[in-house]
Design an enzyme around this catalytic site. Structure first.
Site, mmCIF file in Angstrom:
data_model
loop_
_atom_site.group_PDB
_atom_site.id
_atom_site.type_symbol
_atom_site.label_atom_id
_atom_site.label_comp_id
_atom_site.label_asym_id
_atom_site.label_seq_id
_atom_site.Cartn_x
_atom_site.Cartn_y
_atom_site.Cartn_z
ATOM 1 N N MET A 88 0.993 -1.103 0.053
ATOM 2 C CA MET A 88 -0.190 -0.227 0.160
ATOM 3 C C MET A 88 0.799 1.248 -0.001
ATOM 4 O O MET A 88 0.606 2.258 -0.659
ATOM 5 C CB MET A 88 -1.011 -0.016 1.226
ATOM 6 C CG MET A 88 -1.969 -0.984 1.283
ATOM 7 S SD MET A 88 -3.314 -0.569 -0.144
ATOM 8 C CE MET A 88 -4.149 0.429 0.467
ATOM 9 N N GLY A 89 1.986 1.260 0.699
ATOM 10 C CA GLY A 89 2.809 2.323 0.971
ATOM 11 C C GLY A 89 3.655 2.567 -0.544
ATOM 12 O O GLY A 89 3.579 3.940 -0.961
ATOM 13 N N THR A 94 13.572 -1.213 6.485
ATOM 14 C CA THR A 94 14.766 -2.254 5.882
ATOM 15 C C THR A 94 14.996 -1.542 4.585
ATOM 16 O O THR A 94 14.150 -1.324 3.696
ATOM 17 C CB THR A 94 14.115 -3.521 5.689
ATOM 18 O OG1 THR A 94 12.971 -3.746 6.660
ATOM 19 C CG2 THR A 94 14.990 -4.646 5.182
ATOM 20 N N ALA A 114 -0.845 -1.504 11.471
ATOM 21 C CA ALA A 114 -1.636 -0.894 12.656
ATOM 22 C C ALA A 114 -0.990 -1.574 14.007
ATOM 23 O O ALA A 114 -0.546 -2.448 13.744
ATOM 24 C CB ALA A 114 -3.187 -1.197 12.471
ATOM 25 N N ASN A 120 -4.593 1.092 8.775
ATOM 26 C CA ASN A 120 -5.944 0.451 9.120
ATOM 27 C C ASN A 120 -6.133 0.679 10.587
ATOM 28 O O ASN A 120 -6.209 -0.415 11.178
ATOM 29 C CB ASN A 120 -6.301 -0.786 8.747
ATOM 30 C CG ASN A 120 -7.272 -0.901 7.432
ATOM 31 O OD1 ASN A 120 -7.938 0.305 7.469
ATOM 32 N ND2 ASN A 120 -7.223 -1.793 6.652
ATOM 33 N N SER A 143 -9.020 3.493 1.517
ATOM 34 C CA SER A 143 -9.657 2.250 0.953
ATOM 35 C C SER A 143 -9.381 2.135 -0.458
ATOM 36 O O SER A 143 -9.435 3.223 -1.120
ATOM 37 C CB SER A 143 -11.250 2.415 1.481
ATOM 38 O OG SER A 143 -11.673 0.955 0.842
ATOM 39 N N GLY A 144 -9.308 0.922 -1.131
ATOM 40 C CA GLY A 144 -9.435 0.643 -2.175
ATOM 41 C C GLY A 144 -8.087 -0.345 -2.643
ATOM 42 O O GLY A 144 -7.926 -0.560 -3.693
ATOM 43 N N GLY A 145 -7.755 -0.941 -1.791
ATOM 44 C CA GLY A 145 -6.783 -1.904 -1.915
ATOM 45 C C GLY A 145 -5.516 -1.379 -2.871
ATOM 46 O O GLY A 145 -5.272 -0.009 -2.576
ATOM 47 N N LYS A 150 -13.624 4.407 8.516
ATOM 48 C CA LYS A 150 -13.132 3.315 7.767
ATOM 49 C C LYS A 150 -13.529 2.096 8.352
ATOM 50 O O LYS A 150 -13.725 1.063 7.515
ATOM 51 C CB LYS A 150 -11.400 3.409 7.694
ATOM 52 C CG LYS A 150 -10.724 2.313 6.922
ATOM 53 C CD LYS A 150 -11.027 2.265 5.587
ATOM 54 C CE LYS A 150 -10.572 1.369 4.595
ATOM 55 N NZ LYS A 150 -9.913 0.006 5.242
ATOM 56 N N HIS A 160 -16.870 1.174 6.949
ATOM 57 C CA HIS A 160 -16.565 0.674 5.747
ATOM 58 C C HIS A 160 -16.214 -0.654 5.733
ATOM 59 O O HIS A 160 -16.870 -1.627 4.983
ATOM 60 C CB HIS A 160 -15.582 1.702 5.118
ATOM 61 C CG HIS A 160 -15.102 1.184 3.788
ATOM 62 N ND1 HIS A 160 -14.225 0.030 3.698
ATOM 63 C CD2 HIS A 160 -15.486 1.457 2.510
ATOM 64 C CE1 HIS A 160 -13.971 -0.165 2.297
ATOM 65 N NE2 HIS A 160 -14.854 0.613 1.665
ATOM 66 N N ASN A 161 -15.354 -0.985 6.368
ATOM 67 C CA ASN A 161 -14.948 -2.441 6.245
ATOM 68 C C ASN A 161 -15.699 -3.404 6.857
ATOM 69 O O ASN A 161 -16.068 -4.762 6.174
ATOM 70 C CB ASN A 161 -13.501 -2.889 7.159
ATOM 71 C CG ASN A 161 -12.312 -1.969 6.190
ATOM 72 O OD1 ASN A 161 -12.646 -1.154 5.558
ATOM 73 N ND2 ASN A 161 -11.248 -2.996 6.495
ATOM 74 N N GLU A 214 -18.260 -3.917 4.183
ATOM 75 C CA GLU A 214 -17.384 -4.606 3.199
ATOM 76 C C GLU A 214 -17.507 -5.929 3.295
ATOM 77 O O GLU A 214 -18.001 -7.031 2.608
ATOM 78 C CB GLU A 214 -15.997 -4.200 2.984
ATOM 79 C CG GLU A 214 -14.865 -4.934 2.397
ATOM 80 C CD GLU A 214 -13.357 -4.635 2.519
ATOM 81 O OE1 GLU A 214 -13.243 -3.477 2.410
ATOM 82 O OE2 GLU A 214 -12.774 -5.532 3.112
ATOM 83 N N TYR A 215 -17.531 -6.498 4.616
ATOM 84 C CA TYR A 215 -17.550 -7.932 5.142
ATOM 85 C C TYR A 215 -19.077 -8.245 4.905
ATOM 86 O O TYR A 215 -19.153 -9.580 4.366
ATOM 87 C CB TYR A 215 -17.467 -8.019 6.830
ATOM 88 C CG TYR A 215 -15.991 -8.333 6.937
ATOM 89 C CD1 TYR A 215 -14.963 -7.415 6.658
ATOM 90 C CD2 TYR A 215 -15.708 -9.049 7.914
ATOM 91 C CE1 TYR A 215 -13.574 -7.589 7.059
ATOM 92 C CE2 TYR A 215 -14.258 -9.254 8.679
ATOM 93 C CZ TYR A 215 -13.213 -8.426 8.256
ATOM 94 O OH TYR A 215 -12.020 -8.489 8.609
HETATM 95 C C1 6PG Z 1 -9.969 -1.429 1.854
HETATM 96 C C2 6PG Z 1 -9.915 -2.796 2.540
HETATM 97 C C3 6PG Z 1 -8.720 -2.962 3.270
HETATM 98 C C4 6PG Z 1 -8.541 -4.356 4.182
HETATM 99 C C5 6PG Z 1 -8.388 -5.491 3.291
HETATM 100 C C6 6PG Z 1 -8.568 -6.733 4.060
HETATM 101 O O1 6PG Z 1 -10.891 -0.822 1.829
HETATM 102 O O2 6PG Z 1 -8.972 -1.220 0.937
HETATM 103 O O3 6PG Z 1 -11.082 -2.869 3.472
HETATM 104 O O4 6PG Z 1 -8.271 -1.735 4.100
HETATM 105 O O5 6PG Z 1 -7.513 -4.199 4.978
HETATM 106 O O6 6PG Z 1 -9.354 -5.729 2.590
HETATM 107 O O7 6PG Z 1 -9.346 -6.947 5.146
HETATM 108 P P1 6PG Z 1 -9.524 -8.423 5.900
HETATM 109 O O8 6PG Z 1 -8.173 -9.017 5.948
HETATM 110 O O9 6PG Z 1 -10.060 -8.022 7.304
HETATM 111 O O10 6PG Z 1 -10.488 -8.968 5.049
#
Ligand code: 6PG
Length: 475
Positions: free
Chosen positions: A14-15, A35, A82, A108, A134-136, A188, A191-192, A195-196
């Site tokens: 992500m970074g 590292t 986190a 997160n 969010s957005g992977g 957020k 949101h998750n 998402e679940y």
């Molecule tokens: C997002 C996602 C992301 C999340 C992963 C894994 O909004 O981009 O929510 O932040 O960390 O999808 O989440 P889990 O491992 O809990 O399924």
């Protein structure tokens, strides 16, 4: 190249993606990873693949070098795992920074940690923002949805950069300040949770198709792709179609048939449920989704259960459920789930005095994030009209629910009577039936409480709170 004002620490997936996004769409930046090989690898990879962007990156091999590479006042984005790692980075960074240098935690984080860090920053007199992204990987690289929290004037210092790198919905940036302290990370987390729940309802529908109707993965994938042209249009339906139609290059079988049915989780969905319990908010669809992930991870238990009791899923009779009915059930379930998510946000907003901008929450989720969907635009409209009202009472959603509740009921009843587990869809239906029942069965709970503990109850025919039943008399 002018001296960068922005730095990013933490060059994981992500970074790296966020750093390239900033370099491309906002401004040059300095990058650092604990590292050094990771930093070297990132720079070498960028030079090979995106040389113009590599020119805009200043790598550092020490924290001191990183800080001195930045023009003041600095803004440092922290993108590490986190929890403790964030505290460690902040502790190492702070002594090197000036009082007006801003730290932004873009991981997160649990919002309680963000509240704690924000309070420490305020009392020590340095600026801090906690922001959900969010957005992977794809979103981080080309436009995430960004939910910020912390003092508004600190957000304003970097809002132009955050808006520039964020996703755009018809030109509007999906980067919004949600409120003070941990407000951004809380939004957020919700949101998750949603998402679940969205993912779980799709998985349950997949299960009905697979185990109840005997359909193969590719056929199911094509149905999801078709639904993506309708009211269910969303990133998660779209990718579910793609996941279901993909072929495993090794075995030549559908990829989905080869994937082990044990779902992982990093914890944000669980945090959402825990927080809902603290706040007394009802989010049963999200709870069911977390339960289902937990149950999925208990593979040995499930295998033993099937050996002892026999497999649950039974084939449905021909015509018991149609694609249209299942689509309607998903529409109703989805609306319930979002209504619950927004109720939780409302409860937290009051409890933590955040004043969360509800329509803006729906707007910031319209693009870039994992739960982006066409319905969110309608939700933003409904919440603009009535920000404090439960979403299912907004005329647009009320009409959809009236239309699709029979499908949800038919789906849940049929699935359950044939042993097909649908925890999230049935939680949606139960929630709906509970909240449209003016005379519930909690009078029995109150009677029981008073009988064994003299807890007292209210009466339907008189004012006052502390009535007792005739139990003592009856022994
Ligand atoms: C997002 C996602 C992301 C999340 C992963 C894994 O909004 O981009 O929510 O932040 O960390 O999808 O989440 P889990 O491992 O809990 O399924």
């Amino acid at each position: 190249m002018t001296q960068p004002r922005i730095g990013l620490i933490g060059l994981g997936t992500m970074g790296r993606a966020l750093a390239l996004n900033i370099a491309e769409n906002a401004e040059p930046l300095a990058v650092y990873n604990r590292t050094t090989e990771k930093t070297d690898d990132f720079i070498a990879h960028t030079k090979a693949n995106e040389p113009a962007l590599a020119e805009r990156l200043t790598p550092a091999d020490s924290l001191e070098g990183f800080v001195s590479a930045l023009a003041t006042p600095r803004a440092v984005i922290v993108m590490v795992d986190a929890g403790d790692p964030v505290d460690k980075v902040i502790a190492a960074l702070r002594p090197l920074l000036n009082d007006d240098d801003l730290i932004i935690d873009a991981g997160n984080a649990n919002f309680h940690d963000t509240n704690r860090r924000a309070a420490a920053a305020e009392s020590e007199g340095w600026p801090f923002i906690g922001m959900g992204v969010s957005g992977g990987e794809e979103g981080a690289r080309h436009g995430p949805s960004i939910m910020g929290g912390g003092p508004k004037d600190h957000w304003d210092r970097v809002s132009n950069v955050l808006e520039a790198i964020s996703a755009k919905y018809e030109g509007t940036p999906c980067a919004t300040w949600m409120g003070k302290g941990g407000a951004g990370h809380f939004v957020k987390a919700v949101h998750n949770g949603i998402e679940y729940a969205d993912m779980q309802m799709i998985a349950e529908t997949y299960g009905i198709f697979r185990d109840g109707m005997g359909r193969d993965a590719v056929t199911i994938g094509k149905t999801f792709a078709k639904w993506n042209d309708g009211l269910l249009q969303s990133y998660l339906i779209e990718i579910s179609g793609k996941v279901a139609t993909a072929t495993d290059p090794d075995s030549g079988k559908p990829m989905l048939d080869i994937i082990l049915d044990r779902a992982g989780q990093k914890g944000t969905g669980r945090w959402t449920v825990i927080e809902a319990q603290h706040l007394g908010a009802a989010i049963p669809v999200i709870e069911a989704a977390v339960f289902a992930r937990n149950a999925s991870s208990r593979l040995p238990l499930r295998k033993r259960g099937e050996e002892v009791f026999g497999a649950a899923p039974m084939a449905l009779p021909e015509g018991a459920l149609s694609d249209e009915v299942l689509e309607g059930a998903m529409i109703a379930g989805k609306i319930m789930c979002y209504a619950q998510g927004f109720e939780l946000l409302g409860a937290a907003s009051v409890q933590f005095d955040w004043g969360l901008p509800m329509p803006e929450v729906a707007r910031v989720w319209r693009e870039g994030c994992i739960i982006r969907s066409s319905m969110l635009n309608d939700m933003a409209d409904a919440l603009t009209e009535a920000p404090d009202d439960t979403l299912i009472f907004a005329p647009f959603f009320r009409d959809l629910i009236v239309q699709h509740i029979p499908a949800l009921r038919q789906t849940v009843a049929t699935a359950l009577s044939h042993g097909l587990p649908v925890p999230a869809l049935s939680a949606a239906l139960n929630w709906f039936d509970m909240i449209r029942t003016a005379r519930s069965t909690a009078n029995m709970i109150q009677g029981q409480r008073d009988f064994f503990g003299a807890h007292g109850f209210e009466r339907t025919d008189r004012d006052g709170k502390d009535y007792h039943g005739p139990w003592a008399m009856n022994g």
